[in-house]
Motif scaffolding. Structure first.
Motif, mmCIF file in Angstrom:
data_model
loop_
_atom_site.group_PDB
_atom_site.id
_atom_site.type_symbol
_atom_site.label_atom_id
_atom_site.label_comp_id
_atom_site.label_asym_id
_atom_site.label_seq_id
_atom_site.Cartn_x
_atom_site.Cartn_y
_atom_site.Cartn_z
ATOM 1 N N LEU A 93 0.956 -1.033 -0.219
ATOM 2 C CA LEU A 93 0.018 -0.021 -0.051
ATOM 3 C C LEU A 93 0.965 1.376 -0.353
ATOM 4 O O LEU A 93 0.228 2.497 -0.402
ATOM 5 N N ASP A 94 1.818 1.127 0.394
ATOM 6 C CA ASP A 94 3.019 2.217 0.598
ATOM 7 C C ASP A 94 3.651 2.627 -0.429
ATOM 8 O O ASP A 94 4.407 3.972 -0.688
ATOM 9 N N LEU A 95 3.888 1.731 -1.495
ATOM 10 C CA LEU A 95 4.223 2.058 -2.400
ATOM 11 C C LEU A 95 3.196 2.709 -3.819
ATOM 12 O O LEU A 95 2.453 2.090 -3.958
ATOM 13 N N PRO A 96 3.225 3.869 -4.601
ATOM 14 C CA PRO A 96 2.673 3.894 -5.259
ATOM 15 C C PRO A 96 2.863 2.696 -6.688
ATOM 16 O O PRO A 96 2.757 2.193 -6.759
ATOM 17 N N GLN A 97 0.852 2.982 -7.088
ATOM 18 C CA GLN A 97 0.531 1.506 -8.675
ATOM 19 C C GLN A 97 1.980 1.832 -9.479
ATOM 20 O O GLN A 97 1.519 3.315 -9.765
ATOM 21 N N GLY A 98 2.440 1.208 -9.896
ATOM 22 C CA GLY A 98 3.452 1.013 -10.608
ATOM 23 C C GLY A 98 4.828 0.779 -10.532
ATOM 24 O O GLY A 98 5.902 1.029 -11.100
ATOM 25 N N GLN A 99 4.940 1.302 -9.024
ATOM 26 C CA GLN A 99 6.417 1.184 -8.371
ATOM 27 C C GLN A 99 6.575 -0.113 -8.041
ATOM 28 O O GLN A 99 5.746 -0.808 -7.404
ATOM 29 N N VAL A 100 7.748 -0.361 -8.315
ATOM 30 C CA VAL A 100 8.648 -1.785 -7.445
ATOM 31 C C VAL A 100 9.723 -1.911 -6.627
ATOM 32 O O VAL A 100 10.222 -0.594 -7.188
ATOM 33 N N ARG A 101 9.750 -2.456 -5.328
ATOM 34 C CA ARG A 101 10.957 -1.961 -4.618
ATOM 35 C C ARG A 101 11.523 -3.350 -4.246
ATOM 36 O O ARG A 101 10.517 -4.124 -3.247
ATOM 37 N N LEU A 102 12.056 -3.846 -4.890
ATOM 38 C CA LEU A 102 13.214 -5.029 -4.524
ATOM 39 C C LEU A 102 14.110 -5.000 -3.134
ATOM 40 O O LEU A 102 14.743 -3.763 -2.722
ATOM 41 N N ARG A 103 14.301 -5.025 -1.938
ATOM 42 C CA ARG A 103 14.534 -5.560 -0.406
ATOM 43 C C ARG A 103 15.363 -6.971 0.150
ATOM 44 O O ARG A 103 14.964 -7.750 -0.284
ATOM 45 N N GLN A 104 16.452 -6.770 -0.178
ATOM 46 C CA GLN A 104 17.228 -7.498 1.080
ATOM 47 C C GLN A 104 16.410 -8.141 2.005
ATOM 48 O O GLN A 104 16.688 -9.624 2.142
ATOM 49 N N LYS A 105 16.196 -7.623 2.725
ATOM 50 C CA LYS A 105 15.394 -8.134 3.568
ATOM 51 C C LYS A 105 14.582 -6.840 4.494
ATOM 52 O O LYS A 105 14.833 -5.325 3.949
ATOM 53 N N GLY A 106 14.024 -6.683 5.745
ATOM 54 C CA GLY A 106 13.364 -5.966 6.191
ATOM 55 C C GLY A 106 12.053 -6.237 7.368
ATOM 56 O O GLY A 106 11.688 -7.396 7.265
ATOM 57 N N GLY A 122 11.115 -17.119 12.246
ATOM 58 C CA GLY A 122 11.377 -16.696 12.763
ATOM 59 C C GLY A 122 13.281 -15.535 12.788
ATOM 60 O O GLY A 122 13.675 -15.545 12.966
ATOM 61 N N THR A 123 12.990 -15.195 11.433
ATOM 62 C CA THR A 123 13.838 -14.530 10.574
ATOM 63 C C THR A 123 12.651 -12.936 9.668
ATOM 64 O O THR A 123 12.321 -13.704 9.017
ATOM 65 N N ASP A 124 13.407 -11.642 9.606
ATOM 66 C CA ASP A 124 13.030 -11.183 8.455
ATOM 67 C C ASP A 124 14.164 -11.078 7.176
ATOM 68 O O ASP A 124 14.081 -10.366 6.416
ATOM 69 N N ASN A 125 15.346 -11.574 7.529
ATOM 70 C CA ASN A 125 16.745 -11.581 7.171
ATOM 71 C C ASN A 125 15.618 -12.452 5.432
ATOM 72 O O ASN A 125 16.409 -13.336 5.056
ATOM 73 N N PHE A 126 15.228 -12.035 4.574
ATOM 74 C CA PHE A 126 14.913 -13.375 3.353
ATOM 75 C C PHE A 126 14.389 -11.658 2.397
ATOM 76 O O PHE A 126 13.854 -10.619 2.839
ATOM 77 N N LYS A 127 14.692 -12.077 0.834
ATOM 78 C CA LYS A 127 14.170 -10.761 0.048
ATOM 79 C C LYS A 127 13.372 -11.146 -0.108
ATOM 80 O O LYS A 127 12.194 -11.919 0.276
ATOM 81 N N ARG A 128 12.874 -9.599 -1.295
ATOM 82 C CA ARG A 128 11.321 -9.811 -1.237
ATOM 83 C C ARG A 128 11.298 -8.583 -2.392
ATOM 84 O O ARG A 128 12.210 -7.900 -2.812
ATOM 85 N N ILE A 129 10.244 -8.346 -3.561
ATOM 86 C CA ILE A 129 9.886 -7.690 -4.648
ATOM 87 C C ILE A 129 8.482 -7.067 -3.880
ATOM 88 O O ILE A 129 6.951 -7.615 -3.633
ATOM 89 N N ARG A 130 8.563 -6.261 -3.223
ATOM 90 C CA ARG A 130 7.377 -4.875 -2.952
ATOM 91 C C ARG A 130 7.090 -4.519 -4.308
ATOM 92 O O ARG A 130 7.099 -3.527 -4.755
ATOM 93 N N ILE A 131 5.129 -5.122 -4.466
ATOM 94 C CA ILE A 131 4.136 -3.735 -5.837
ATOM 95 C C ILE A 131 3.255 -3.082 -4.866
ATOM 96 O O ILE A 131 2.450 -3.097 -4.397
ATOM 97 N N GLY A 132 3.909 -2.474 -5.682
ATOM 98 C CA GLY A 132 3.139 -1.559 -5.278
ATOM 99 C C GLY A 132 1.214 -1.099 -6.209
ATOM 100 O O GLY A 132 0.953 -1.585 -7.084
ATOM 101 N N ILE A 133 0.724 -1.130 -4.784
ATOM 102 C CA ILE A 133 -0.827 -1.085 -5.619
ATOM 103 C C ILE A 133 -1.561 -0.022 -5.114
ATOM 104 O O ILE A 133 -2.644 0.721 -4.879
ATOM 105 N N GLY A 134 -0.668 1.182 -4.057
ATOM 106 C CA GLY A 134 -1.215 2.964 -4.100
ATOM 107 C C GLY A 134 -2.103 2.099 -2.999
ATOM 108 O O GLY A 134 -2.590 1.406 -2.167
ATOM 109 N N ARG A 135 -2.620 3.751 -2.321
ATOM 110 C CA ARG A 135 -3.517 4.025 -1.267
ATOM 111 C C ARG A 135 -4.921 3.755 -1.401
ATOM 112 O O ARG A 135 -4.815 5.101 -2.312
ATOM 113 N N PRO A 136 -6.404 3.480 -1.161
ATOM 114 C CA PRO A 136 -7.592 3.893 -0.823
ATOM 115 C C PRO A 136 -7.558 5.162 -1.334
ATOM 116 O O PRO A 136 -7.176 6.102 -0.279
ATOM 117 N N THR A 137 -8.277 5.464 -1.812
ATOM 118 C CA THR A 137 -9.111 6.953 -1.379
ATOM 119 C C THR A 137 -10.234 6.802 -1.639
ATOM 120 O O THR A 137 -11.105 6.305 -1.444
#
Length: 190
Positions: A93-106, A122-137
């Protein structure tokens, strides 16, 4: 072996909703490589295939989103996959629609599916691809928004995002340098 997980909710009524964008990327990978989720175990549908010459475990949890860790954790244990070899695709939700953010961990960043996976591993030490869908209006609640299907216009953008994210997965699997993949794929998809 690398493990690629797409998050979503099971059932027809959730297909092509904003919350199921992780499933959409897995489905794209399956279709473009002529793979099928042909196995079920530990509340997950999955397959083990070769992608870019590397062995990969592709998973769609068959739980509701908030219980995703109940499928991911046991499947990773069963196949002896280290969390460092996990990549999770999910809506943000925190990324605008059309944005992609890759992260090592978090952290989970408020995403209940990610909270469940972090809790079960038991860990947050893994990779992820966050895909923006934006916030509701217009005062729409977050649950109603994430369970809403994409409009035709939104789907045009999101189809590009799905393909972009799938290519990021393929590059990650064939290139162990995730920082290079991050540099290539982070940002707005046009």
């Amino acid at each position: 072996m690398k493990c690629i997980v797409g998050l979503g909710n099971i059932g027809k009524r959730f297909e092509q909703t904003k919350h199921n964008i992780g499933f959409e990327v897995i489905d794209y990978l399956l279709e473009s490589n002529q793979f099928k989720l042909d196995k079920q175990k530990f509340r997950g549908a999955y397959t083990i295939e070769r992608l870019g010459g590397e062995k990969v475990l592709l998973i769609e949890p068959m739980t509701m989103m908030n219980l995703s860790g109940e499928a991911v954790g046991p499947l990773m244990d069963y196949y002896n996959v280290d969390p460092e070899d996990l990549l999770v695709l999910y809506d943000d939700l925190d990324l605008p629609q059309g944005q992609v953010r890759l992260r090592q961990k978090g952290s989970a960043g408020g995403h209940n599916g990610m909270k469940s996976i972090i809790q079960h591993l038991g860990t947050d030490n893994f990779k992820r691809i966050r895909i923006g869908i934006g916030r509701p209006t217009n005062g729409m609640s977050v649950p109603d928004y994430v369970l809403q299907k994409f409009s035709k216009q939104e789907m045009e953008t999101m189809n590009k995002v799905i393909e972009h994210s799938a290519h990021a997965v393929e590059d990650y699997v064939s290139n162990s340098r995730f920082d290079h993949v991050m540099n290539e794929y982070n940002g707005e998809v046009s």
